[in-house]
Design a protein around this motif. Structure first.
Motif, mmCIF file in Angstrom:
data_model
loop_
_atom_site.group_PDB
_atom_site.id
_atom_site.type_symbol
_atom_site.label_atom_id
_atom_site.label_comp_id
_atom_site.label_asym_id
_atom_site.label_seq_id
_atom_site.Cartn_x
_atom_site.Cartn_y
_atom_site.Cartn_z
ATOM 1 N N LEU A 94 -50.679 59.302 205.461
ATOM 2 C CA LEU A 94 -49.398 59.950 205.182
ATOM 3 C C LEU A 94 -49.374 60.281 203.704
ATOM 4 C CD1 LEU A 94 -47.415 57.697 203.508
ATOM 5 C CD2 LEU A 94 -47.680 56.597 205.704
ATOM 6 N N GLN A 95 -48.667 61.332 203.382
ATOM 7 C CA GLN A 95 -48.447 61.625 201.963
ATOM 8 C C GLN A 95 -46.944 61.786 201.725
ATOM 9 O OE1 GLN A 95 -51.307 64.433 200.215
ATOM 10 N NE2 GLN A 95 -52.959 63.446 201.325
ATOM 11 N N CYS A 96 -46.418 62.995 201.966
ATOM 12 C CA CYS A 96 -44.975 63.127 201.703
ATOM 13 C C CYS A 96 -44.164 62.335 202.714
ATOM 14 C CB CYS A 96 -44.555 64.587 201.667
ATOM 15 S SG CYS A 96 -44.283 65.358 203.276
ATOM 16 N N GLY A 97 -44.698 62.136 203.907
ATOM 17 C CA GLY A 97 -44.044 61.270 204.883
ATOM 18 C C GLY A 97 -43.053 61.969 205.801
ATOM 19 N N PHE A 98 -42.836 63.247 205.606
ATOM 20 C CA PHE A 98 -41.818 63.933 206.420
ATOM 21 C C PHE A 98 -42.291 64.113 207.863
ATOM 22 C CE2 PHE A 98 -39.073 67.501 207.730
ATOM 23 C CZ PHE A 98 -37.839 67.055 207.263
ATOM 24 N N THR A 118 -44.557 62.170 209.252
ATOM 25 C CA THR A 118 -45.136 60.902 209.717
ATOM 26 C C THR A 118 -44.461 60.341 210.970
ATOM 27 O OG1 THR A 118 -45.685 60.481 207.407
ATOM 28 C CG2 THR A 118 -45.910 58.635 208.915
ATOM 29 N N LEU A 122 -47.502 69.303 212.922
ATOM 30 C CA LEU A 122 -48.033 69.910 211.704
ATOM 31 C C LEU A 122 -47.874 68.981 210.514
ATOM 32 C CD1 LEU A 122 -46.690 73.569 212.010
ATOM 33 C CD2 LEU A 122 -48.954 72.701 212.616
ATOM 34 N N CYS A 123 -48.931 68.929 209.704
ATOM 35 C CA CYS A 123 -48.893 68.198 208.438
ATOM 36 C C CYS A 123 -49.470 69.135 207.397
ATOM 37 C CB CYS A 123 -49.739 66.929 208.529
ATOM 38 S SG CYS A 123 -49.994 66.142 206.923
ATOM 39 N N ARG A 124 -48.822 69.261 206.263
ATOM 40 C CA ARG A 124 -49.315 70.168 205.225
ATOM 41 C C ARG A 124 -50.020 69.402 204.111
ATOM 42 N NH1 ARG A 124 -50.801 75.518 205.016
ATOM 43 N NH2 ARG A 124 -49.610 76.733 203.515
ATOM 44 N N CYS A 125 -49.905 68.061 204.131
ATOM 45 C CA CYS A 125 -50.430 67.292 203.000
ATOM 46 C C CYS A 125 -51.825 66.717 203.234
ATOM 47 C CB CYS A 125 -49.510 66.112 202.674
ATOM 48 S SG CYS A 125 -47.841 66.509 202.193
ATOM 49 N N THR A 126 -52.020 66.063 204.372
ATOM 50 C CA THR A 126 -53.181 65.160 204.480
ATOM 51 C C THR A 126 -54.485 65.830 204.877
ATOM 52 O OG1 THR A 126 -52.771 64.734 206.818
ATOM 53 C CG2 THR A 126 -51.719 63.236 205.246
ATOM 54 N N GLY A 127 -54.412 66.983 205.547
ATOM 55 C CA GLY A 127 -55.636 67.543 206.106
ATOM 56 C C GLY A 127 -56.038 66.858 207.402
ATOM 57 N N TYR A 128 -55.173 65.971 207.908
ATOM 58 C CA TYR A 128 -55.268 65.346 209.238
ATOM 59 C C TYR A 128 -56.357 64.288 209.400
ATOM 60 C CZ TYR A 128 -52.380 69.394 210.525
ATOM 61 O OH TYR A 128 -51.392 70.342 210.587
ATOM 62 N N LYS A 129 -57.400 64.325 208.573
ATOM 63 C CA LYS A 129 -58.542 63.441 208.827
ATOM 64 C C LYS A 129 -58.107 61.974 208.831
ATOM 65 C CE LYS A 129 -63.050 62.217 207.008
ATOM 66 N NZ LYS A 129 -63.683 62.008 205.703
ATOM 67 N N SER A 130 -57.304 61.598 207.854
ATOM 68 C CA SER A 130 -56.876 60.195 207.760
ATOM 69 C C SER A 130 -55.982 59.827 208.956
ATOM 70 C CB SER A 130 -56.133 59.958 206.449
ATOM 71 O OG SER A 130 -55.070 60.883 206.302
#
Lengths: 160, 770
Positions: free
Chosen positions: A98-102, A104, A134-142
């Motif tokens: 997670l990054q921004c968490g929105f 998550t 959709l996630c714009r921060c992580t690139g999904y791999k994690s």
């Protein structure tokens, strides 16, 4: 016109009068003050509002409130029990999934439903299974790796 | 080191996995009103009349405002913008009136009742056309706008800034070159797409205090902008930024805050909330500016680039208060990370009747490097020197000279190049798995400096609690990039206490200390330095007191594991919390008082470059350099491009947290991949055609390639523990690396992004005809 609906949210009974045009997302956010599910597009395209309804992940923004009668809803607020995080929540933290968490909460709900249905999906199945979020921060791999981690280390909710 | 360099779990993760992180849209206040906005349906139109009479009559409507009510212009670098259109609407979707009402439904109904008479004006929908002498003028009063004097608007035209870089003697250098070649590229508008749409709440109280909850990257910059626009003293306006659901630059400036404030001013005591829809987000938050780039390259037979002439024409949109600085940054970075003696660059910011251009992760670098790094490959092909050799020869080395004439004290260019070549196995040919699916590999470099005024400031305050735990207060915002974690680690390292003993608090201009902005990949460096200094200040003050208590000199004492320890006699130690409230002497008197550390930071010796040539001794804080490699598979029957693998190697100086570093880099590579394969704001006559996720596709989990993250650490001398910024740079080389890989796979060059299946099929058709 309001409809009376009785349903369960995170195993607690709820009884409400809801307007016909209200969505599950806003029943949760505005009427029940459960703001974990997020509004990212109001159109079923981003998955940020994903919650589990009778075992299936749904976009909260696409379910109309009158449909809720008799349903069982699980939200992100219901994932941890007595302060103990679920294995997926733990794994999201460990993998920094997670990054921004929105987004998550939506990912956690989709992933929870995915593993409830098949505790040991392949990487490909995970990638496909969460592709509606959709996630714009992580690139999904994690995120994929966090889910894989739980899939390979848990059996029936217990760590193996 | 104990905590710096360790993969600490993110300090914000618990609240984010439990849904308890509070975003502005989650905030509900008593007696809250809801706002909605009336928007222009035309890209360029004179507002003849706005009739609000029916709207104000609707039960539940509290107030309706138009641009006529607040005519003062504002803007970060060039004051060209009104929050509500005044006189003319300059882009499709521009706010012309706004409503606050008891419910969102009522606000929406009221907006429908506002009647606006327009006279449509001819629109500028292409930046190149906008530069022509006969183009319709979008800002006829440009000459009277207030501007920071490092920007050069050209009144009487649509050019809001003309940046010039002039180094050496370009004309003579071209005459000595063995090859001279020129290529043009186009990069369209895209949108940031934070998953959290913008949101703001404003509350005006009877004592004249305005509180604003904003989903923003830079609470202090928002406070300043709002104070200036609405004539509210800074001590009467408080900006609170809680969790921010992704920014990528779109939440750096001030957007919808300027609409809720005037509404709140008229609805005293009632908080007014406005949350953007996804459609609003595409149209009314910032977009990335479009770019037409032309690069002329002069190169010798031995591979040395001797001259560059660049012409960048930016589609800045209707207002360029922020965009002018992107145009400047692109101008001074225009040669890319190459050591070139003769450079001539013109970078123009052009008003168009398009959505407002603004900062987007990379701040112009993603756009120009799509051109620069493809140009290198093209030039290599034309001169029969390998694209790797050209990079090895011209890449900036330690001691090399930048485009602005500054000497590079440190450069990881060649380390990163060699690492990426190795990881992507660039020397090994691709193995095609099918005769119709062709594979190729590509590489691309990049550089980026924080594009910020030379004197911008950061600060941090750290307080010790009575039990030896700490509060760290900064106004650098964690917008997902992980700054809360990294700044906590830096403080923990200095104080030698476990990071969990430090609670970081951010984003409240009444309570957390000044930070210019959370932009420019400057937070780890600038705020990191301030935090380090604050922790050192606290430590120094505590040790001052410990001297008395421990009968030792300051130089003999240090912090170890929560104790002040005598280095010579480690058994002689006192818990740090003994000094939390000062020191009590044997006679009962106290000295010192509470332990508070203060740190302030500005970049040392950072000076303005020459206004006319762009040359300077130390015009930027630092340069971050790195590479991407990509392998792709192009389906020649469908035109679909599948990215199989991406490799990143950057020089971050020092990785403070490998886990969050990796997250930044992976996210950036995938975001870059999306831009080059799919993303484009489709604009037709000034109207956006794809304001939703069905028509504007971003990468999903199913699209991602194998992602490899490497680093080459060469410490930044003035960085905290040697660190420099990376969040933006790591996105920059992704698009050109993929474009180069596609060209290597199918032998067709794409000078426009995104590279769509149609583009691929058309190019292959054209190639087969030849």
């Amino acid at each position: 016109m309001k409809y009376k609906v009785s349903f369960f949210v995170n195993e607690e009974p709820v009884e409400l009068y809801v307007p016909a045009n209200m969505t599950l997302l806003y029943v949760l956010r505005d009427m029940l003050n459960l703001t974990g599910a997020k509004d990212g597009c109001s159109a079923g395209e981003c998955g940020a509002c994903t919650v589990i309804m009778d075992g299936k992940p749904v976009n909260g923004c696409l379910v109309l409130a009158p449909e809720l009668d008799g349903k069982h809803i699980t939200t992100v607020e219901g994932l941890s029990k007595n302060g103990k995080l679920s294995p997926l929540q733990e794994a999201f933290i460990a993998h920094a999934a997670l990054q921004c968490g929105f987004c998550t909460p939506g990912f956690l709900m989709t992933a929870t439903a995915l593993l409830d249905e098949d505790p040991h999906p392949t990487r490909e199945q995970i990638m496909k299974g969460i592709s509606g979020n959709l996630c714009r921060c992580t690139g999904y791999k994690s995120i994929i790796e966090a889910i894989e981690d739980v899939a390979s280390h848990y059996e029936g909710g217990k760590r193996i | 080191m104990k905590y710096v360099g360790e993969s600490l779990q993110r300090v914000d993760s618990y609240k984010k996995v439990t849904g308890s992180a509070t975003f502005v849209s989650d905030v509900k206040l008593a007696r809250m009103l809801y706002a909605q906005v009336k928007r222009s349906p035309y890209p360029h139109a004179k507002i003849l009349n706005i009739d609000i009479s029916e709207a104000v009559k609707l039960p539940g409507v509290k107030c309706v405002i138009t641009g006529e009510d607040y005519k003062k212009r504002g803007g970060l670098y060039l004051e060209d913008r009104n929050f509500l259109a005044v006189g003319t609407a300059k882009y499709c979707g521009e706010a012309v009136a706004a409503v606050a009402a008891e419910t969102l439904d009522i606000a929406e109904a009221a907006v429908e009742l506002i009647k606006v008479d327009y006279e449509e004006l001819p629109a500028v929908t292409n930046a190149i056309d906008g530069m022509k002498p006969d183009a319709p003028l979008i800002h006829p009063d440009l000459g009277s706008y207030k501007v920071i004097p490092i920007f050069f608007p050209q009144p009487g035209t649509n050019i809001s800034h003309h940046y010039k870089l002039r180094k050496g003697d370009v004309d003579s250098a071209f005459s000595t070159a063995d090859f001279v070649t020129e290529h043009s590229f186009f990069i369209p508008h895209i949108q940031h797409v934070p998953i959290e749409p913008h949101a703001a709440i404003a509350l005006y109280e009877s004592d004249g205090r305005m509180t604003v909850w904003a989903s923003c990257q830079s609470p202090y910059a928002v406070r300043q902008a709002l104070s200036a626009s609405f004539d509210i003293p800074l001590n009467k306006i408080r900006v609170i930024s809680q969790a921010v659901g992704g920014g990528f630059g779109s939440k750096a400036g001030t957007t919808l805050e300027g609409i809720v404030i005037p509404l709140a001013k008229r609805c005293q005591g009632r908080p007014v909330k406005l949350v953007y829809t996804r459609e609003d987000e595409f149209e009314n938050a910032y977009v990335r500016q479009g770019l037409h780039a032309t690069i002329k390259t002069g190169i010798r037979k031995d591979g040395k680039i001797v001259a560059l002439k660049n012409r960048f024409i930016w589609d800045g949109g209707a207002y360029t208060e922020y965009g002018v600085n992107i145009v400047k940054a692109a101008g001074y970075a225009s040669p890319g990370p190459y050591d070139v003696d003769n450079i001539w660059t013109d970078s123009y910011c052009v008003y168009t009747n398009h959505p407002v251009g603004g900062p987007y992760r990379g701040f112009g670098m993603c756009e120009i490097h799509f051109a620069i790094e493809q140009n290198i490959d093209i030039v290599a092909k034309e001169t029969s020197i390998s694209e790797v050799e050209i990079r090895r020869i011209n890449g900036l080395r330690k001691g090399g000279i930048t485009g602005q004439g500054e000497k590079m004290i440190v450069s990881g260019y060649h380390d990163c190049l060699e690492t990426v070549l190795k990881e992507i196995e660039y020397d090994k040919p691709c193995v095609n798995t099918s005769p119709v699916k062709l594979r190729g590999k590509g590489i691309a470099a990049c550089w980026k400096a924080p594009s910020m005024p030379t004197d911008v400031a950061s600060s941090a305050i750290i307080r010790m609690n009575e039990d030896g735990t700490f509060f760290l207060m900064v106004s650098a915002m964690d917008i997902g990039q992980g700054s809360d974690t990294v700044l906590t680690q830096i403080a923990a390292e200095v104080l030698d206490v476990p990071p969990e003993n430090i609670t970081i608090r951010t984003g409240d201009t009444d309570h957390t200390p000044y930070e210019w902005q959370t932009v420019a990949s400057r937070t780890t460096y600038c705020a990191g330095n301030a935090v380090k200094l604050a922790a050192e200040d606290l430590k120094s003050k505590v040790i001052e007191l410990a001297q008395i208590k421990m009968c030792a000199y300051k130089r003999e004492l240090e912090f170890q594991n929560g104790f002040v320890v005598n280095k010579m006699h480690p058994e002689n130690r006192v818990p740090i919390q003994t000094f939390a409230l000062g020191l009590t002497l044997p006679d009962g008197s106290g000295v010192g008082g509470p332990a508070i550390g203060v740190g302030t930071f500005v970049v040392p010796n950072n000076m303005n470059a020459d206004k006319y040539t762009g040359m300077g001794e130390h015009p930027v804080a630092f340069w971050t350099i790195g590479f991407n490699g990509a392998e792709v598979e192009v389906d020649t029957e469908t035109g679909l491009i599948k990215v199989l693998k991406m490799v990143s190697c950057f020089d971050p100086g020092k990785v403070i947290n490998p886990l969050t570093y990796q997250g930044q880099v992976e996210g950036a590579m995938v975001q870059a991949m999306g831009t080059v394969l799919w993303e484009e704001l489709k604009l037709k006559d000034g109207h956006i055609l794809n304001k939703n996720f069905v028509d504007y596709k971003i990468a999903t989990a199913y699209d991602i390639p194998e992602l490899i993250v490497k680093v080459a650490e060469n410490a930044e001398l003035t960085g905290p523990y040697g660190a420099r910024g990376i969040g933006e740079p790591v996105m920059v080389p992704g698009a050109p690396a993929i474009a180069n890989a596609v060209a290597n796979a199918i032998g067709c060059r794409f000078t426009r992004m995104p590279i769509t299946p149609d583009d691929v099929l058309n190019a292959l058709k054209g190639k087969n005809k030849k």
